[in-house]
Design a protein around this motif. Sequence first.
Motif, PDB file in Angstrom:
ATOM      1  N   ARG A 169       0.834  -1.204   0.000  1.00 29.63           N
ATOM      2  CA  ARG A 169       0.000   0.000   0.000  1.00 29.63           C
ATOM      3  C   ARG A 169       0.869   1.256   0.000  1.00 29.63           C
ATOM      4  NH1 ARG A 169      -1.849   2.861   3.729  1.00 29.63           N
ATOM      5  NH2 ARG A 169      -1.420   1.465   5.461  1.00 29.63           N
ATOM      6  N   THR A 185      -1.640  15.598   6.781  1.00 32.51           N
ATOM      7  CA  THR A 185      -1.092  14.429   7.451  1.00 32.51           C
ATOM      8  C   THR A 185      -2.128  13.723   8.299  1.00 32.51           C
ATOM      9  OG1 THR A 185       0.777  15.895   7.749  1.00 32.51           O
ATOM     10  CG2 THR A 185       1.007  13.658   8.581  1.00 32.51           C
ATOM     11  N   SER A 189     -10.815  13.662   9.099  1.00 31.60           N
ATOM     12  CA  SER A 189     -11.737  14.577   9.759  1.00 31.60           C
ATOM     13  C   SER A 189     -11.010  15.508  10.724  1.00 31.60           C
ATOM     14  CB  SER A 189     -12.788  13.777  10.522  1.00 31.60           C
ATOM     15  OG  SER A 189     -12.171  12.814  11.337  1.00 31.60           O
ATOM     16  N   ALA A 192     -11.776  19.275   9.858  1.00 32.86           N
ATOM     17  CA  ALA A 192     -13.185  19.446  10.184  1.00 32.86           C
ATOM     18  C   ALA A 192     -13.907  20.495   9.349  1.00 32.86           C
ATOM     19  CB  ALA A 192     -13.384  19.802  11.650  1.00 32.86           C
ATOM     20  N   GLY A 193     -13.227  21.496   8.888  1.00 30.03           N
ATOM     21  CA  GLY A 193     -13.893  22.563   8.175  1.00 30.03           C
ATOM     22  C   GLY A 193     -14.367  22.119   6.810  1.00 30.03           C
ATOM     23  N   PRO A 194     -15.313  22.818   6.254  1.00 30.52           N
ATOM     24  CA  PRO A 194     -15.845  22.496   4.936  1.00 30.52           C
ATOM     25  C   PRO A 194     -14.934  22.893   3.790  1.00 30.52           C
ATOM     26  CG  PRO A 194     -16.947  24.415   5.848  1.00 30.52           C
ATOM     27  CD  PRO A 194     -15.999  23.920   6.885  1.00 30.52           C
ATOM     28  N   THR A 196     -13.200  21.513   2.205  1.00 32.45           N
ATOM     29  CA  THR A 196     -12.784  20.175   1.770  1.00 32.45           C
ATOM     30  C   THR A 196     -12.699  20.146   0.252  1.00 32.45           C
ATOM     31  OG1 THR A 196     -14.205  19.470   3.566  1.00 32.45           O
ATOM     32  CG2 THR A 196     -13.146  17.752   2.289  1.00 32.45           C
TER      33      THR A 196
ATOM     34  N   LYS B  15     -14.359  23.956  18.350  1.00 28.93           N
ATOM     35  CA  LYS B  15     -14.377  22.827  17.419  1.00 28.93           C
ATOM     36  C   LYS B  15     -14.329  21.510  18.190  1.00 28.93           C
ATOM     37  CE  LYS B  15     -11.158  22.387  14.253  1.00 28.93           C
ATOM     38  NZ  LYS B  15     -10.097  22.745  13.261  1.00 28.93           N
ATOM     39  N   ARG B  19     -17.111  18.552  18.409  1.00 30.07           N
ATOM     40  CA  ARG B  19     -16.758  17.163  18.096  1.00 30.07           C
ATOM     41  C   ARG B  19     -17.168  16.228  19.222  1.00 30.07           C
ATOM     42  NH1 ARG B  19     -13.283  14.816  14.595  1.00 30.07           N
ATOM     43  NH2 ARG B  19     -12.670  16.848  13.804  1.00 30.07           N
ATOM     44  N   ASN B  56     -19.342  17.532   8.411  1.00 26.55           N
ATOM     45  CA  ASN B  56     -18.064  18.226   8.386  1.00 26.55           C
ATOM     46  C   ASN B  56     -17.108  17.622   9.410  1.00 26.55           C
ATOM     47  OD1 ASN B  56     -18.926  19.939   6.404  1.00 26.55           O
ATOM     48  ND2 ASN B  56     -19.547  21.557   7.811  1.00 26.55           N
ATOM     49  N   TYR B  57     -17.661  16.915  10.366  1.00 20.27           N
ATOM     50  CA  TYR B  57     -16.832  16.326  11.414  1.00 20.27           C
ATOM     51  C   TYR B  57     -16.638  14.821  11.222  1.00 20.27           C
ATOM     52  CZ  TYR B  57     -16.726  20.607  14.092  1.00 20.27           C
ATOM     53  OH  TYR B  57     -16.479  21.883  14.499  1.00 20.27           O
ATOM     54  N   GLN B  63     -18.874   6.533  12.304  1.00 18.63           N
ATOM     55  CA  GLN B  63     -17.646   7.111  12.851  1.00 18.63           C
ATOM     56  C   GLN B  63     -17.853   7.823  14.168  1.00 18.63           C
ATOM     57  OE1 GLN B  63     -15.368   9.638  10.306  1.00 18.63           O
ATOM     58  NE2 GLN B  63     -14.561   7.948   9.089  1.00 18.63           N
ATOM     59  N   GLU B 134      -1.312   5.144  12.256  1.00 20.24           N
ATOM     60  CA  GLU B 134      -0.196   4.994  11.327  1.00 20.24           C
ATOM     61  C   GLU B 134       0.651   6.256  11.208  1.00 20.24           C
ATOM     62  OE1 GLU B 134      -1.242   2.814   7.801  1.00 20.24           O
ATOM     63  OE2 GLU B 134       0.315   3.831   6.667  1.00 20.24           O
ATOM     64  N   HIS B 135       0.046   7.376  10.946  1.00 21.39           N
ATOM     65  CA  HIS B 135       0.829   8.586  10.704  1.00 21.39           C
ATOM     66  C   HIS B 135       1.519   9.119  11.960  1.00 21.39           C
ATOM     67  CE1 HIS B 135       0.496   9.323   6.477  1.00 21.39           C
ATOM     68  NE2 HIS B 135      -0.790   9.058   6.497  1.00 21.39           N
ATOM     69  N   ARG B 169      -4.730  -3.895  14.260  1.00 19.88           N
ATOM     70  CA  ARG B 169      -6.025  -4.126  13.626  1.00 19.88           C
ATOM     71  C   ARG B 169      -6.427  -5.595  13.749  1.00 19.88           C
ATOM     72  NH1 ARG B 169      -7.241  -5.600   8.945  1.00 19.88           N
ATOM     73  NH2 ARG B 169      -5.226  -5.300   7.950  1.00 19.88           N
TER      74      ARG B 169
END
Lengths: 236, 236
Positions: A169, A185, A189, A192-194, A196, B15, B19, B56-57, B63, B134-135, B169
Motif C-alpha cells: 500500500r 497528514t 476529519s 473538520a472545516g468544509p 474540503t 471545534k 466534536r 463536516n466532522y 464514525q 499509522e501517521h 487491527r
Amino acid sequence: MPVTTRRAGLRERKKQATREALREAALKLALEHGPDNVRVDDIAEAAGVSPRTYNNYFSSREQAIVAAVTAEREARVAAAVAARPAHDTLAKAVIEAVVEQYTDQDDPGPDALLLITTRTSLREVFIDSATAIEHPLTDAIADRLGDPPDNTDRHTARVLAASVAAAVRIALEQWVQPATIPSTTGAPSTTAGPPTTADSPTTGRLVVLSGSLPDLLRKALAPLTPALDAAEHHQR
Amino acid sequence: MPVTTRRAGLRERKKQATREALREAALKLALEHGPDNVRVDDIAEAAGVSPRTYNNYFSSREQAIVAAVTAEREARVAAAVAARPAHDTLAKAVIEAVVEQYTDQDDPGPDALLLITTRTSLREVFIDSATAIEHPLTDAIADRLGDPPDNTDRHTARVLAASVAAAVRIALEQWVQPATIPSTTGAPSTTAGPPTTADSPTTGRLVVLSGSLPDLLRKALAPLTPALDAAEHHQR
DNA sequence: CACGAAACTTGCGTACACGCAAGTTTGCGT
DNA sequence: ACGCAAACTTGCGTGTACGCAAGTTTCGTG
C-alpha cells in the motif's frame, strides 16, 4: 447436466461476465467523459444491468473503475507466492511474487493510470485495493510456514500478510503521489472545516509517477525481511 | 487579546467541543434506541448543530459512535512511544506503548463495547480505526530511529508503523470476533448477490470477547519484533 | 423431465455523503 | 478599536448506498 455447461456452472460465468462488463464500461466512460461526469446509472446502462445491480457488485462508484485496472491481482499474488520454488526463503518468495505480479501488469494503459492518479477519490480506492491481498496471502504464507490447515488462529501468518499488504500500500501511495503535497497528514476529519475542496482540479496532468514501481515495492518490503525470516526459522 | 482566551484559541476549543458533543450524543442515542434507530439528523439535533455540520466532522454515521469509544487513542499511542525511556528497544517501546494505551482505556463501558461488537458496520469502523495510528506512529518511530527530520521518505519508519497498525487491527479483529464465523474470506463484493443480509440480527449478545486484549496485542505484535530490531540496528 | 429451493436481478423507498454558495463567527494586523 | 480575511456553519440540490420484497433464472434431485 448437459454437456453445454462445460466448467463450473453457468451462473458463475454470468456473474463474472457482468462484473467484467461493469468494470470495462466504468473505465471506458470515465476515460471518455472524465471521472466526474459519469454516474452509476450510465455505467449500469452501458453494461446492460439495472443501477441497483451495480451496487450488488461494487459498493462505490470508484471501485468499478479501479477494478478495471487492478483486475484480480489479489488472487494472482497469492498464487505466485505458492508457485515459488520450495527452496526459496519466505521473504524472497513473497517479494519476488509481489514484484512480479505488479510489474507484468497487463498494461492498464497509461491513460487509465493517469485517470486514477489525477482524481483523489480514485487514488484512495486504488491504494486501498492493496489490502485485498491480505486474506489470500495469509493462506499462502501459512502454507509455506507449514501451519496445520485446521489452525484457525495463524497469528503469525495473518500479521505478516497484513504487513506485506501495508508495505505494498505504501509503495503504491508513493508511486501515484502527485509530486509534493502541502501537508494533509492527519485523519480525514482532523481539519473538520468544509474547505474540503479538491486538490488539483484542472491542473491537468501534472502528476508524475515518481520512481519505478518495482523499486518502490522492493524498498517498502525490505524492512519486513527480518520478520519473514524469523517466522520461517521459528516455525520449523 | 483579553485574558479570557487563556490557551490555544477560542475557535479550536469550540471545534473540539462540537466534536465531543457529537461523539457523546451519537453514543448516547445509539445505546438508548439501538444503533439502527438513530439517524444523523437525531445526532445533529442532540448536539445542537445542523445535519450538514455533522458531516463536516464525521464522514459516516458510524464514525461518531466509534469515535466516542476510541477517543483520541491514535495520538496517545504515538506520544506513549516517544515517552518510553531512551534505553528501551524500539520493539519494546512500541509494544509497551500500544498495550498500555489500549489497556488503560478510559472504560468506554461494557455496554458500549457490546453495542460495537454486535453490529457489523460498527465493528468494521472500529477495527479500521486502528489504522489512524499509522501517521503519528510513523513520526514517533522515525524519531527513535534518528531519521533526519527533513527526510520526507522515511521508508522504513512508514512501513514499520503501517505494519504495527495492521497488527493492532488484527488483534482488535480477533477481540471483537463473534465466536466462530462460517466463511466470509473474500472481498466485500465477492459473493455479489443481494443476500447481503445481517450476520446476527436478533441473536442478542451472543458475542463473547475472546481473550484479553493485551494478550492478543502482544501475540499480534510479536512477529514484528525482528523487523523492528533490525531497523534499529541498521540505522545507527 | 418436472419441480422446488437457492441464487440473482430489479424497482422502490429511505437515508446518507458531499459540493456549492451564501451567511456568520473568530482572530489578526495596523 | 476597527475592519478584513480566513475559518466555520448551514440550507440546498444532486448523486449514491442499501434494505426490502417482489419477480426471474439457474441448478440439483427425485
